[in-house]
Design a protein around this motif. Structure first.
Motif, PDB file in Angstrom:
ATOM      1  N   PRO A  32      53.856  36.378  45.650  1.00 49.11           N
ATOM      2  CA  PRO A  32      52.727  36.724  44.772  1.00 49.11           C
ATOM      3  C   PRO A  32      52.433  38.216  44.836  1.00 49.11           C
ATOM      4  O   PRO A  32      52.506  38.824  45.892  1.00 49.11           O
ATOM      5  CB  PRO A  32      51.568  35.904  45.341  1.00 49.11           C
ATOM      6  CG  PRO A  32      51.966  35.550  46.730  1.00 49.11           C
ATOM      7  CD  PRO A  32      53.462  35.538  46.765  1.00 49.11           C
ATOM      8  N   GLN A  33      52.123  38.765  43.686  1.00 51.68           N
ATOM      9  CA  GLN A  33      51.841  40.192  43.597  1.00 51.68           C
ATOM     10  C   GLN A  33      50.346  40.402  43.415  1.00 51.68           C
ATOM     11  O   GLN A  33      49.718  39.704  42.634  1.00 51.68           O
ATOM     12  CB  GLN A  33      52.573  40.819  42.409  1.00 51.68           C
ATOM     13  CG  GLN A  33      54.085  40.708  42.506  1.00 51.68           C
ATOM     14  CD  GLN A  33      54.637  41.541  43.647  1.00 51.68           C
ATOM     15  OE1 GLN A  33      54.193  42.644  43.885  1.00 51.68           O
ATOM     16  NE2 GLN A  33      55.604  41.001  44.362  1.00 51.68           N
ATOM     17  N   ALA A  34      49.798  41.340  44.113  1.00 55.99           N
ATOM     18  CA  ALA A  34      48.394  41.688  43.936  1.00 55.99           C
ATOM     19  C   ALA A  34      48.248  42.427  42.607  1.00 55.99           C
ATOM     20  O   ALA A  34      49.128  43.203  42.240  1.00 55.99           O
ATOM     21  CB  ALA A  34      47.915  42.564  45.082  1.00 55.99           C
ATOM     22  N   PRO A  35      47.164  42.155  41.875  1.00 58.36           N
ATOM     23  CA  PRO A  35      47.014  42.869  40.605  1.00 58.36           C
ATOM     24  C   PRO A  35      46.872  44.372  40.836  1.00 58.36           C
ATOM     25  O   PRO A  35      46.288  44.804  41.817  1.00 58.36           O
ATOM     26  CB  PRO A  35      45.742  42.286  40.001  1.00 58.36           C
ATOM     27  CG  PRO A  35      45.033  41.636  41.124  1.00 58.36           C
ATOM     28  CD  PRO A  35      46.056  41.291  42.160  1.00 58.36           C
ATOM     29  N   VAL A  36      47.438  45.120  39.942  1.00 58.84           N
ATOM     30  CA  VAL A  36      47.364  46.574  40.029  1.00 58.84           C
ATOM     31  C   VAL A  36      46.261  47.022  39.073  1.00 58.84           C
ATOM     32  O   VAL A  36      46.346  46.808  37.870  1.00 58.84           O
ATOM     33  CB  VAL A  36      48.711  47.227  39.649  1.00 58.84           C
ATOM     34  CG1 VAL A  36      48.605  48.727  39.690  1.00 58.84           C
ATOM     35  CG2 VAL A  36      49.801  46.724  40.574  1.00 58.84           C
ATOM     36  N   TRP A  37      45.212  47.595  39.627  1.00 59.35           N
ATOM     37  CA  TRP A  37      44.079  48.025  38.833  1.00 59.35           C
ATOM     38  C   TRP A  37      44.094  49.533  38.688  1.00 59.35           C
ATOM     39  O   TRP A  37      44.572  50.233  39.559  1.00 59.35           O
ATOM     40  CB  TRP A  37      42.765  47.624  39.514  1.00 59.35           C
ATOM     41  CG  TRP A  37      42.606  46.165  39.663  1.00 59.35           C
ATOM     42  CD1 TRP A  37      42.662  45.455  40.818  1.00 59.35           C
ATOM     43  CD2 TRP A  37      42.374  45.211  38.638  1.00 59.35           C
ATOM     44  NE1 TRP A  37      42.470  44.127  40.572  1.00 59.35           N
ATOM     45  CE2 TRP A  37      42.294  43.952  39.239  1.00 59.35           C
ATOM     46  CE3 TRP A  37      42.226  45.300  37.265  1.00 59.35           C
ATOM     47  CZ2 TRP A  37      42.067  42.796  38.517  1.00 59.35           C
ATOM     48  CZ3 TRP A  37      42.005  44.150  36.545  1.00 59.35           C
ATOM     49  CH2 TRP A  37      41.923  42.917  37.169  1.00 59.35           C
ATOM     50  N   PRO A  38      43.538  50.008  37.592  1.00 59.99           N
ATOM     51  CA  PRO A  38      43.384  51.455  37.493  1.00 59.99           C
ATOM     52  C   PRO A  38      42.380  51.923  38.538  1.00 59.99           C
ATOM     53  O   PRO A  38      41.584  51.126  39.029  1.00 59.99           O
ATOM     54  CB  PRO A  38      42.861  51.667  36.071  1.00 59.99           C
ATOM     55  CG  PRO A  38      42.299  50.360  35.654  1.00 59.99           C
ATOM     56  CD  PRO A  38      43.034  49.312  36.422  1.00 59.99           C
ATOM     57  N   PRO A  39      42.385  53.179  38.869  1.00 59.08           N
ATOM     58  CA  PRO A  39      41.394  53.666  39.846  1.00 59.08           C
ATOM     59  C   PRO A  39      39.992  53.510  39.274  1.00 59.08           C
ATOM     60  O   PRO A  39      39.819  53.443  38.051  1.00 59.08           O
ATOM     61  CB  PRO A  39      41.767  55.137  40.023  1.00 59.08           C
ATOM     62  CG  PRO A  39      42.505  55.496  38.793  1.00 59.08           C
ATOM     63  CD  PRO A  39      43.222  54.253  38.341  1.00 59.08           C
ATOM     64  N   PRO A  40      38.995  53.454  40.139  1.00 59.67           N
ATOM     65  CA  PRO A  40      37.629  53.319  39.618  1.00 59.67           C
ATOM     66  C   PRO A  40      37.221  54.557  38.825  1.00 59.67           C
ATOM     67  O   PRO A  40      37.760  55.642  39.013  1.00 59.67           O
ATOM     68  CB  PRO A  40      36.775  53.170  40.881  1.00 59.67           C
ATOM     69  CG  PRO A  40      37.605  53.678  41.997  1.00 59.67           C
ATOM     70  CD  PRO A  40      39.038  53.513  41.599  1.00 59.67           C
ATOM     71  N   ARG A 171      32.287  50.325  44.237  1.00 60.54           N
ATOM     72  CA  ARG A 171      31.524  49.280  43.545  1.00 60.54           C
ATOM     73  C   ARG A 171      30.079  49.313  44.005  1.00 60.54           C
ATOM     74  O   ARG A 171      29.787  49.344  45.185  1.00 60.54           O
ATOM     75  CB  ARG A 171      32.137  47.915  43.826  1.00 60.54           C
ATOM     76  CG  ARG A 171      33.483  47.758  43.161  1.00 60.54           C
ATOM     77  CD  ARG A 171      34.187  46.518  43.559  1.00 60.54           C
ATOM     78  NE  ARG A 171      33.479  45.343  43.079  1.00 60.54           N
ATOM     79  CZ  ARG A 171      33.763  44.125  43.479  1.00 60.54           C
ATOM     80  NH1 ARG A 171      34.717  43.916  44.357  1.00 60.54           N
ATOM     81  NH2 ARG A 171      33.102  43.099  43.009  1.00 60.54           N
ATOM     82  N   SER A 172      29.169  49.284  43.064  1.00 58.67           N
ATOM     83  CA  SER A 172      27.742  49.262  43.367  1.00 58.67           C
ATOM     84  C   SER A 172      27.322  47.830  43.696  1.00 58.67           C
ATOM     85  O   SER A 172      28.118  46.896  43.587  1.00 58.67           O
ATOM     86  CB  SER A 172      26.961  49.797  42.183  1.00 58.67           C
ATOM     87  OG  SER A 172      27.252  49.018  41.048  1.00 58.67           O
ATOM     88  N   ARG A 181      34.077  45.593  38.035  1.00 55.84           N
ATOM     89  CA  ARG A 181      34.458  46.957  38.391  1.00 55.84           C
ATOM     90  C   ARG A 181      34.209  47.849  37.194  1.00 55.84           C
ATOM     91  O   ARG A 181      34.249  47.395  36.066  1.00 55.84           O
ATOM     92  CB  ARG A 181      35.950  47.025  38.741  1.00 55.84           C
ATOM     93  CG  ARG A 181      36.345  46.177  39.915  1.00 55.84           C
ATOM     94  CD  ARG A 181      37.818  46.328  40.267  1.00 55.84           C
ATOM     95  NE  ARG A 181      38.029  47.664  40.793  1.00 55.84           N
ATOM     96  CZ  ARG A 181      39.057  48.433  40.460  1.00 55.84           C
ATOM     97  NH1 ARG A 181      39.955  48.002  39.622  1.00 55.84           N
ATOM     98  NH2 ARG A 181      39.210  49.626  40.973  1.00 55.84           N
ATOM     99  N   VAL A 182      33.998  49.121  37.453  1.00 54.18           N
ATOM    100  CA  VAL A 182      33.877  50.107  36.368  1.00 54.18           C
ATOM    101  C   VAL A 182      35.113  50.993  36.449  1.00 54.18           C
ATOM    102  O   VAL A 182      35.388  51.606  37.476  1.00 54.18           O
ATOM    103  CB  VAL A 182      32.587  50.943  36.507  1.00 54.18           C
ATOM    104  CG1 VAL A 182      32.483  51.957  35.386  1.00 54.18           C
ATOM    105  CG2 VAL A 182      31.364  50.040  36.523  1.00 54.18           C
TER     106      VAL A 182
END
Length: 185
Positions: A32-40, A171-172, A181-182
Motif C-alpha cells: 500500500p502506498q501512502a497518499p502524496v499530498w501537496p505541501p500545506p 493544521r489548525s 487540510r489547507v
C-alpha cells in the motif's frame, strides 16, 4: 449380477506451495502506498485569506444587522404600539447577522473548498483522506469549531500558534477537528 465396483478417489493433485518470495512482502499484491499530498498552504496566505474573509464577513454582518435590525425597528416603531415588534426585529438581527457569517464560511467550503479570500489567494480546503473539497458535514464541523474558537480571544491565538508550530502539516484546530487540510489551489 454382482456388486458395483467400489468407488475410488482419483489421486490428489499436488499444487506447489505458495511462496511470495523475498521481493513481495505483502503477498501477490503491491504494497500500500501512502497518499502524496501537496505541501500545506503557506501560513501567510492562510492568514491573508482569513483577513479578507473577515472584512467580507464584517460587511455582511453590518448589512444584515442594519437591514433587519435597524431598518425593521425603524419601520416597526412608526406604527403605534409596536415597540415590542421593533425590539423583536433587533433580536432577530442579532441572530441572523452571525448566522449569515457562519454560512459565508460553511457553504463555499463545503461546495468548492474555497471562500472568496481563499480563492483570491489561491488556496483551498480539502478532505485529508480524499484530497477533494470537504463534504458539507465536514465543512459545517470545521466552521463550527472555528467560530467557537473565535468566541475566545485565546482560542484564536492558540489556533494560529498551533498552525505555525505543527511543522509537517500546519493544521489548525478546526482542520484537525474536521480532518481537513489547507493546500495551494
Amino acid at each position: 449380477m454382482g456388486q458395483p465396483p467400489a468407488f475410488e478417489h482419483p489421486p490428489a493433485q499436488q499444487y506447489p506451495a505458495f511462496s511470495p518470495g523475498p521481493a513481495a512482502p505483502h503477498g501477490p499484491f503491491p504494497a500500500p502506498q501512502a497518499p502524496v499530498w501537496p505541501p500545506p498552504a503557506p501560513f501567510g496566505r492562510r492568514l491573508g485569506a482569513y483577513a479578507i474573509d473577515g472584512v467580507i464577513c464584517l460587511f455582511l454582518f453590518l448589512a444584515v444587522y442594519l437591514t433587519v435590525g435597524v431598518g425593521g425597528a425603524v419601520t416597526m416603531s412608526s406604527y403605534v404600539g409596536s415597540e415590542g415588534l421593533a425590539a423583536l426585529m433587533v433580536l432577530l438581527a442579532f441572530l441572523l447577522a452571525p448566522l449569515s457569517c457562519f454560512c459565508y464560511f460553511w457553504l463555499p467550503t463545503g461546495r468548492s473548498g474555497q471562500t472568496l479570500g481563499k480563492r483570491f489567494l489561491k488556496i483551498k480546503v480539502v478532505d485529508a483522506a480524499t484530497g477533494q473539497p470537504p463534504s458539507p458535514g465536514k465543512a459545517f464541523g470545521r466552521t463550527a469549531v472555528m467560530f467557537l474558537l473565535n468566541l475566545l480571544s485565546v482560542g484564536t491565538v492558540l489556533n494560529a500558534v498551533l498552525t505555525v508550530i505543527d511543522e509537517p502539516q500546519q493544521r489548525s484546530l478546526h482542520d484537525r477537528a474536521a480532518t481537513t487540510r489547507v493546500v495551494p489551489a
